[in-house]
Each structure stands twice: as C-alpha cells, then as structure tokens.
Motif scaffolding. Structure first.
Motif, PDB file in Angstrom:
ATOM      1  N   ALA A   1       6.789  15.254  -0.957  1.00 29.26           N
ATOM      2  CA  ALA A   1       6.317  14.115   0.079  1.00 29.26           C
ATOM      3  C   ALA A   1       4.612  14.662  -0.392  1.00 29.26           C
ATOM      4  O   ALA A   1       3.675  14.082  -0.770  1.00 29.26           O
ATOM      5  CB  ALA A   1       5.658  15.273   1.629  1.00 29.26           C
ATOM      6  N   ALA A   2       4.758  15.760  -0.925  1.00 26.69           N
ATOM      7  CA  ALA A   2       3.094  15.995  -2.033  1.00 26.69           C
ATOM      8  C   ALA A   2       3.173  15.085  -2.737  1.00 26.69           C
ATOM      9  O   ALA A   2       1.767  14.397  -3.293  1.00 26.69           O
ATOM     10  CB  ALA A   2       3.124  17.411  -2.565  1.00 26.69           C
ATOM     11  N   TRP A   3       3.887  14.697  -3.723  1.00 26.06           N
ATOM     12  CA  TRP A   3       3.824  13.984  -4.937  1.00 26.06           C
ATOM     13  C   TRP A   3       3.708  12.824  -4.149  1.00 26.06           C
ATOM     14  O   TRP A   3       3.022  11.748  -4.506  1.00 26.06           O
ATOM     15  CB  TRP A   3       5.268  13.762  -5.271  1.00 26.06           C
ATOM     16  N   ALA A   4       3.825  11.766  -2.846  1.00 26.51           N
ATOM     17  CA  ALA A   4       4.182  10.586  -2.201  1.00 26.51           C
ATOM     18  C   ALA A   4       2.357  10.753  -2.060  1.00 26.51           C
ATOM     19  O   ALA A   4       1.737   9.409  -1.822  1.00 26.51           O
ATOM     20  CB  ALA A   4       4.731  10.328  -1.073  1.00 26.51           C
ATOM     21  N   ALA A   5       1.894  11.657  -1.814  1.00 22.07           N
ATOM     22  CA  ALA A   5       0.348  11.356  -1.548  1.00 22.07           C
ATOM     23  C   ALA A   5      -0.490  11.574  -2.380  1.00 22.07           C
ATOM     24  O   ALA A   5      -1.273  10.442  -2.964  1.00 22.07           O
ATOM     25  CB  ALA A   5       0.324  12.662  -0.338  1.00 22.07           C
ATOM     26  N   SER A   6       0.272  11.679  -3.598  1.00 24.14           N
ATOM     27  CA  SER A   6      -1.179  11.982  -4.670  1.00 24.14           C
ATOM     28  C   SER A   6      -1.106  10.725  -5.413  1.00 24.14           C
ATOM     29  O   SER A   6      -1.620  10.453  -5.544  1.00 24.14           O
ATOM     30  CB  SER A   6      -0.351  12.857  -5.582  1.00 24.14           C
ATOM     31  N   ARG A   7       0.122  10.571  -5.196  1.00 23.94           N
ATOM     32  CA  ARG A   7       0.072   8.713  -5.785  1.00 23.94           C
ATOM     33  C   ARG A   7      -0.458   8.055  -4.982  1.00 23.94           C
ATOM     34  O   ARG A   7      -0.859   6.867  -5.681  1.00 23.94           O
ATOM     35  CB  ARG A   7       1.660   7.938  -5.673  1.00 23.94           C
ATOM     36  N   ILE A   8      -0.060   7.549  -3.475  1.00 27.27           N
ATOM     37  CA  ILE A   8      -0.581   6.773  -2.773  1.00 27.27           C
ATOM     38  C   ILE A   8      -2.232   6.952  -2.739  1.00 27.27           C
ATOM     39  O   ILE A   8      -3.571   5.624  -2.749  1.00 27.27           O
ATOM     40  CB  ILE A   8      -0.408   7.159  -1.055  1.00 27.27           C
ATOM     41  N   ASP A   9      -2.340   8.759  -3.173  1.00 27.67           N
ATOM     42  CA  ASP A   9      -4.272   8.558  -3.479  1.00 27.67           C
ATOM     43  C   ASP A   9      -4.177   7.848  -4.474  1.00 27.67           C
ATOM     44  O   ASP A   9      -5.362   7.658  -4.559  1.00 27.67           O
ATOM     45  CB  ASP A   9      -4.408  10.420  -3.202  1.00 27.67           C
ATOM     46  N   HIS A  10      -3.565   7.891  -5.406  1.00 27.05           N
ATOM     47  CA  HIS A  10      -3.809   7.572  -7.120  1.00 27.05           C
ATOM     48  C   HIS A  10      -4.069   5.747  -6.934  1.00 27.05           C
ATOM     49  O   HIS A  10      -5.418   5.389  -7.305  1.00 27.05           O
ATOM     50  CB  HIS A  10      -2.891   7.728  -7.969  1.00 27.05           C
ATOM     51  N   TRP A  11      -3.036   5.402  -6.311  1.00 23.43           N
ATOM     52  CA  TRP A  11      -3.137   4.379  -6.449  1.00 23.43           C
ATOM     53  C   TRP A  11      -4.677   4.185  -5.017  1.00 23.43           C
ATOM     54  O   TRP A  11      -5.180   2.641  -5.388  1.00 23.43           O
ATOM     55  CB  TRP A  11      -2.224   3.890  -5.059  1.00 23.43           C
ATOM     56  N   ARG A  12      -4.461   4.173  -3.854  1.00 21.26           N
ATOM     57  CA  ARG A  12      -6.545   4.035  -2.873  1.00 21.26           C
ATOM     58  C   ARG A  12      -7.656   3.821  -3.426  1.00 21.26           C
ATOM     59  O   ARG A  12      -8.388   3.614  -3.776  1.00 21.26           O
ATOM     60  CB  ARG A  12      -6.148   5.059  -2.237  1.00 21.26           C
ATOM     61  N   LEU A  13      -7.238   4.308  -4.306  1.00 19.38           N
ATOM     62  CA  LEU A  13      -9.081   5.082  -5.118  1.00 19.38           C
ATOM     63  C   LEU A  13      -8.173   4.043  -6.435  1.00 19.38           C
ATOM     64  O   LEU A  13      -9.892   4.336  -7.749  1.00 19.38           O
ATOM     65  CB  LEU A  13      -8.665   6.412  -5.987  1.00 19.38           C
ATOM     66  N   GLY A  14      -8.309   3.217  -6.708  1.00 20.43           N
ATOM     67  CA  GLY A  14      -7.661   2.383  -7.999  1.00 20.43           C
ATOM     68  C   GLY A  14      -7.635   3.079  -8.971  1.00 20.43           C
ATOM     69  O   GLY A  14      -8.778   1.919 -10.657  1.00 20.43           O
ATOM     70  N   ARG A  15      -7.146   3.676  -9.173  1.00 23.67           N
ATOM     71  CA  ARG A  15      -7.229   5.030 -11.026  1.00 23.67           C
ATOM     72  C   ARG A  15      -6.452   4.306 -11.817  1.00 23.67           C
ATOM     73  O   ARG A  15      -5.129   3.642 -11.202  1.00 23.67           O
ATOM     74  CB  ARG A  15      -7.246   6.262 -10.754  1.00 23.67           C
TER      75      ARG A  15
END
Length: 173
Positions: free
Chosen positions: A159-173
């Motif tokens: 779940a922590a990995w999924a949140a970090s990937r979603i955050d990475h995508w969300r911020l457009g990095r």
C-alpha cells in the motif's frame, strides 16, 4: 527540441495533474472497493484496503489528506463494505488524530517505525471491529482476526508503494 518533437515534455513543462488535490482521497475510495472482489472464504481474511491506503498516504505525505477527510472516507468505507455506519468513521478519524499527535511528538521517523505504527493501528482497528461485532451478537474467538491482521500488516508495504507511485504520477514527476 527533439524531446518536444517526440511528445515527451522536459522537467520544466511537467506539472501536477488537474485534480491533484483530490487524487489521494479518490485512491482511498477506490481502494475501499477492493475487498468486494469475488473471493469466497469462510472467514474474513481480506484486509481493509481503504484503511491501508489511508495510512500509507498519511505516513507518506501528511499534507495531502487533511484529518477531516477521514470521516467521509470512513463513511464511504462503511457503506461499501457493509460495516455498521460510523465504525470506519471512528477508526479512520482516530487513526488520523493519533498520527497527527505522533507527528508533533516525534522528531524523525524511518520506514520501520512507520510500518510499526501502521501495524499497531491496523491491529487496533481489527480489535475494535471484533468488539463491535461481539456487541452486535456475532460471537467468535479473537484468534479469527489474526489472519486478517497478519495479511494487512504484511501488505502495508504494498500500500505504501502504491501511494508513492500514485503520488509520483499525481505530481507529474
């Protein structure tokens, strides 16, 4: 110029997604739907994925999910999963409040401490659900919540990995 021609924006042209503020809450709402997968079992072993992702988001970035979002997300979790209305509201809100208090008390946290905090909150949530089930007449031994607690604790890194990937995508990095 070549990168622009190929359609790949450079670092200066990347920006957050349009609904960047709502994406964490929407991901928790979608994660609450995962236990509805058609899996047949005698005992409930499926983890509360909505709580897992909420904890992952809160521990990853404390600023993206305000504490007041816990109540609507908990209500959504109750409605979707068929818990008594208010149970997930109390668990989600209590978890957010406890993590806010711990943020004020601790100077630093590493990955292992965050995992330990998440496991403690997950086990506490399972025990609260067991107590509420007992109060409503569903008597079963405490040992039946051990598989769900263990699976939830072991799936928190996912779940922590999924949140970090979603955050990475969300911020457009």
């Amino acid at each position: 110029m070549v990168r622009f021609a190929l359609g790949r924006p450079n670092a200066l042209e990347r920006r957050p997604k349009r609904l960047a503020r709502a994406i964490p809450a929407m991901s928790v709402g979608i994660a609450s739907l995962l236990p509805l997968a058609p899996v047949v079992a005698e005992v409930g072993w499926m983890p509360d994925t909505g709580l897992l992702l909420l904890l992952a988001w809160r521990l990853l970035r404390g600023d993206v999910i305000p504490a007041w979002w816990a109540a609507p997300l908990g209500l959504w979790n109750d409605l979707v999963l068929g818990h008594p209305i208010g149970l997930s509201v109390v668990i989600f809100s209590g978890s957010m409040i406890l993590l806010d208090l711990l943020d004020r008390r601790t100077m630093w946290r590493d990955y292992w401490l965050e995992w330990l905090l998440a496991v403690a909150l997950i086990v506490l949530a399972e025990v609260i659900r067991w107590q509420v089930d007992g109060a409503m007449g569903a008597r079963y031994p405490l040992a039946t919540i051990l598989p769900a607690s263990a699976i939830s604790a072991l799936s928190f890194p996912l779940a922590a990995w999924a949140a970090s990937r979603i955050d990475h995508w969300r911020l457009g990095r």
